[in-house]
Enzyme design. Structure first.
Site, PDB file in Angstrom:
ATOM      1  N   GLU A  50       7.447  -9.458  -5.093  1.00 32.83           N
ATOM      2  CA  GLU A  50       7.983  -9.032  -6.388  1.00 32.83           C
ATOM      3  C   GLU A  50       9.468  -9.396  -6.482  1.00 32.83           C
ATOM      4  OE1 GLU A  50       7.416  -4.839  -7.129  1.00 32.83           O
ATOM      5  OE2 GLU A  50       8.151  -4.990  -9.183  1.00 32.83           O
ATOM      6  N   ASN A 196       0.219  -3.948 -14.745  1.00 33.22           N
ATOM      7  CA  ASN A 196       0.517  -3.301 -13.467  1.00 33.22           C
ATOM      8  C   ASN A 196       0.831  -1.830 -13.709  1.00 33.22           C
ATOM      9  OD1 ASN A 196       1.512  -3.284 -10.502  1.00 33.22           O
ATOM     10  ND2 ASN A 196       3.226  -2.386 -11.645  1.00 33.22           N
ATOM     11  N   GLU A 197       0.115  -0.973 -13.037  1.00 37.03           N
ATOM     12  CA  GLU A 197       0.379   0.469 -13.114  1.00 37.03           C
ATOM     13  C   GLU A 197       0.645   0.880 -14.568  1.00 37.03           C
ATOM     14  OE1 GLU A 197       3.128   1.791 -10.047  1.00 37.03           O
ATOM     15  OE2 GLU A 197       1.752   1.121  -8.478  1.00 37.03           O
ATOM     16  N   TYR A 269      -0.106   3.870  -1.430  1.00 34.45           N
ATOM     17  CA  TYR A 269       0.900   3.700  -0.367  1.00 34.45           C
ATOM     18  C   TYR A 269       0.782   4.817   0.657  1.00 34.45           C
ATOM     19  CZ  TYR A 269       3.340   0.085  -3.045  1.00 34.45           C
ATOM     20  OH  TYR A 269       3.671  -1.076  -3.689  1.00 34.45           O
ATOM     21  N   GLU A 324      -1.766  -3.192  -4.033  1.00 34.51           N
ATOM     22  CA  GLU A 324      -0.523  -2.664  -3.449  1.00 34.51           C
ATOM     23  C   GLU A 324      -0.896  -1.617  -2.420  1.00 34.51           C
ATOM     24  OE1 GLU A 324       2.752  -1.528  -5.954  1.00 34.51           O
ATOM     25  OE2 GLU A 324       2.288  -3.111  -7.419  1.00 34.51           O
ATOM     26  N   GLN A 373       5.517  -5.364   0.936  1.00 34.74           N
ATOM     27  CA  GLN A 373       5.534  -6.651   0.310  1.00 34.74           C
ATOM     28  C   GLN A 373       5.828  -7.708   1.362  1.00 34.74           C
ATOM     29  OE1 GLN A 373       7.860  -6.879  -3.291  1.00 34.74           O
ATOM     30  NE2 GLN A 373       7.023  -4.980  -4.139  1.00 34.74           N
TER      31      GLN A 373
HETATM   32  O1  AHR Z   1       5.969  -2.226  -4.600  1.00 34.45           O
HETATM   33  C1  AHR Z   1       6.952  -1.524  -5.283  1.00 34.45           C
HETATM   34  C2  AHR Z   1       6.448  -0.910  -6.583  1.00 34.45           C
HETATM   35  O2  AHR Z   1       5.471   0.037  -6.288  1.00 34.45           O
HETATM   36  C3  AHR Z   1       5.769  -1.827  -7.546  1.00 34.45           C
HETATM   37  O3  AHR Z   1       6.659  -2.521  -8.341  1.00 34.45           O
HETATM   38  C4  AHR Z   1       4.954  -0.890  -8.364  1.00 34.45           C
HETATM   39  O4  AHR Z   1       3.809  -1.494  -8.899  1.00 34.45           O
HETATM   40  C5  AHR Z   1       4.624   0.233  -7.401  1.00 34.45           C
HETATM   41  O5  AHR Z   1       4.864   1.475  -7.951  1.00 34.45           O
END
Ligand code: AHR
Length: 517
Positions: A50, A196-197, A269, A324, A373
């Site tokens: 990103e 995205n999200e 995450y 992600e 990432q």
């Molecule tokens: O990876 C960092 C961020 O985490 C991304 O931009 C977003 O999609 C997520 O909340």
């Protein structure tokens, strides 16, 4: 609490011998030799890059005039390191950044591109030097598929549709413009993310609002390159929230001829708590066990989402795309807090391996995953510091797992035992096996126990050699640094052959991959 083997010895009255015997007590691991299960899509070993902090600028792009060796502005050292991972796919340009990205600002002569801002990540200037052509060049240099996320939050279907035409058409004024900008033929774009999200940084949309927009994007985001089929991936849930997945899959089940989807995303995450505060290094065993425990929840998430998708799509046409995932920890002291830079320890190596094993076990539905990432951001493969490059423990896991790309999943049976810390219980061992494209049987083995080796007895009929690598470290929080780059690095591992077969010693808190012959 006593582990099961130790408890048995204690009952037999040989308690004083138990501690010595404990490390020798092997877990028998049986591998099914049959036809095998689904193919482990190589795209589950994908990456995410990103425009965030030093992920693109410094990490990948240094510009043509840089003293750092580069090819058309892209760092040669990073490309060389990534090629060893056989990176199958890279997702770009975000993330939240994608929802404020306007592709036209990133094409044409470098000197004419406007400087914009990156409001999600520190509101720092965005030079737009790394745009469509530079990303496609980067993907080509490392041999990866392109996964482009279009802007649903602040863009329009027209903008997205024109971007895809610019990328993939052979004729027309957008194809001419692309040729004028240096790329005569159409690009291959195998994956497009529709937002995205969208439940968060992508516009805080309700599932219903998103689905309405998503159908329009799925219709108008066209691929004109017949040589490369394209898959469209819709926004899915944040962790265990089911509302987006229900809404998107319900819409998909009732779709008409005018639109379709091939994937549903999932973001999850390993954080510990929000905002991220778990230390990336200098943590204790309690934090180690807490994050491993949390990361193992990916198994439930993937299983639950797969079951939900099965209700609407029993033929498993729509892929689950975990685009992600990874650890999100407290930022490195002294770094810009919005740049999401964090150290990468042996604990991250285990987090990577455990998640990859989970995705492989669910290969019938999970057909892509993208760790967050790639360089300098979150659970990165690589750190850069001006002209220097450093490989992280996570990098080593991805390199060790290359033989699992497009391998055929095999069943494994073992008693995982328990790794207990206070009132927290985790499996002591995780394992996954597959027949690689090279014909060999490959086995991954994760010893979660922070303090004890685990012995594994391999029961794989007809096999009498097991060799590979183990990634072990002096401490659970060991890291590589520019000063000590080899602190955590793989070393050879060979099974000992005894009367009962092949025995492997897995060091405490380690990741191993072996091939059987
Ligand atoms: O990876 C960092 C961020 O985490 C991304 O931009 C977003 O999609 C997520 O909340």
């Amino acid at each position: 609490m006593l582990s099961r083997p130790l408890a048995v010895l204690a009952l037999l009255g040989v308690g004083s011998l138990a501690l010595a015997a404990q490390s020798e007590q092997a877990v028998t691991l049986t591998i099914d030799g049959g036809g095998g299960g689904p193919t482990i899509d190589r795209h589950i070993f994908g990456q995410f890059a990103e425009h965030l902090g030093r992920g693109i600028y410094d990490g990948i792009w240094v510009g043509r005039d840089s003293a750092i060796p580069n090819t058309r502005g892209i760092r040669n050292d990073v490309v060389t390191a990534l090629k060893a991972l056989h990176v199958p796919v890279v997702r770009w340009p975000g993330g939240c950044f994608a929802e404020e990205y306007h592709w036209r600002k990133g094409i044409g002569s470098q000197g004419d591109r406007p400087v914009t801002l990156n409001p999600n990540w520190g509101s720092v200037p965005e030079s737009n030097e790394f745009g469509t052509h530079e990303f496609m060049d980067f993907a080509g240099q490392i041999g990866a598929d392109a996964y482009v996320s279009v802007n649903v939050g602040s863009g329009t279907p027209q903008e997205a549709s024109e971007w895809l035409e610019y990328l993939t058409a052979s004729v027309g004024s957008l194809a001419d413009e692309r040729a004028h900008n240096g790329h005569a033929g159409p690009f291959a774009v195998p994956y497009v993310g529709i937002g995205n999200e969208s439940w968060g940084c992508g516009g805080s949309m309700s599932p219903e609002d998103y689905v309405g927009l998503m159908k329009r994007y799925a219709r108008f985001t066209r691929n004109f390159n017949p040589a490369q089929p394209m898959q469209r991936i819709a926004v899915g849930p944040d962790g265990a929230d089911r509302r987006y997945a229900e809404a998107v899959m319900n819409a998909w089940q009732h779709k008409d001829w005018s639109w379709n989807l091939e994937g549903l995303s999932l973001h999850s995450y390993t954080v510990g708590k929000w905002p991220p505060a778990f230390k990336a290094t200098g943590f204790d065993e309690s934090d180690y066990a807490a994050l491993l425990h949390e990361t193992l929840r990916m198994e439930d998430l993937v299983r639950e989402q797969s079951e939900l998708m099965d209700r609407y799509d029993p033929d498993k046409k729509v892929s689950l795309v975990v685009d992600e995932w990874g650890s999100w920890l407290a930022p490195t002291p002294g770094s810009h807090p919005d740049f999401l830079e964090q150290q990468n320890s042996q604990r991250d190596a285990l987090i990577a391996a455990l998640n990859l094993d989970i995705f492989a076990r669910h290969a019938d539905r999970v057909r892509m995953a993208n760790i967050a990432q790639m360089v300098n951001v979150l659970q990165a493969m690589i750190f850069t510091d001006h002209e220097r490059l450093l490989l992280t423990p996570t990098y080593h896991v991805f390199r060790m797992y290359v033989p699992f790309q497009d391998a055929t999943l095999l069943g494994v049976h073992f008693d995982a035992g328990q790794y207990t810390l206070g009132d927290r219980q985790l499996p002591r061992l995780d394992a996954m096996a597959a027949r690689g494209r090279d014909g060999k049987v490959w086995v991954s083995l994760v010893n979660l126990d922070a303090r004890r080796s685990t012995w594994v007895q391999l029961d794989a009929r007809g096999m009498d050699h097991a060799t590979g690598e183990t990634l072990a470290a002096p401490r659970i929080d060991s890291v590589n640094t520019f000063e000590r780059p080899g602190e955590v690095s793989p070393r050879p591992l060979t099974a000992k052959r005894g009367k009962a077969g092949l025995r492997l010693e897995l060091p405490p808190h380690s990741v191993s991959v072996v091939a059987l012959r």
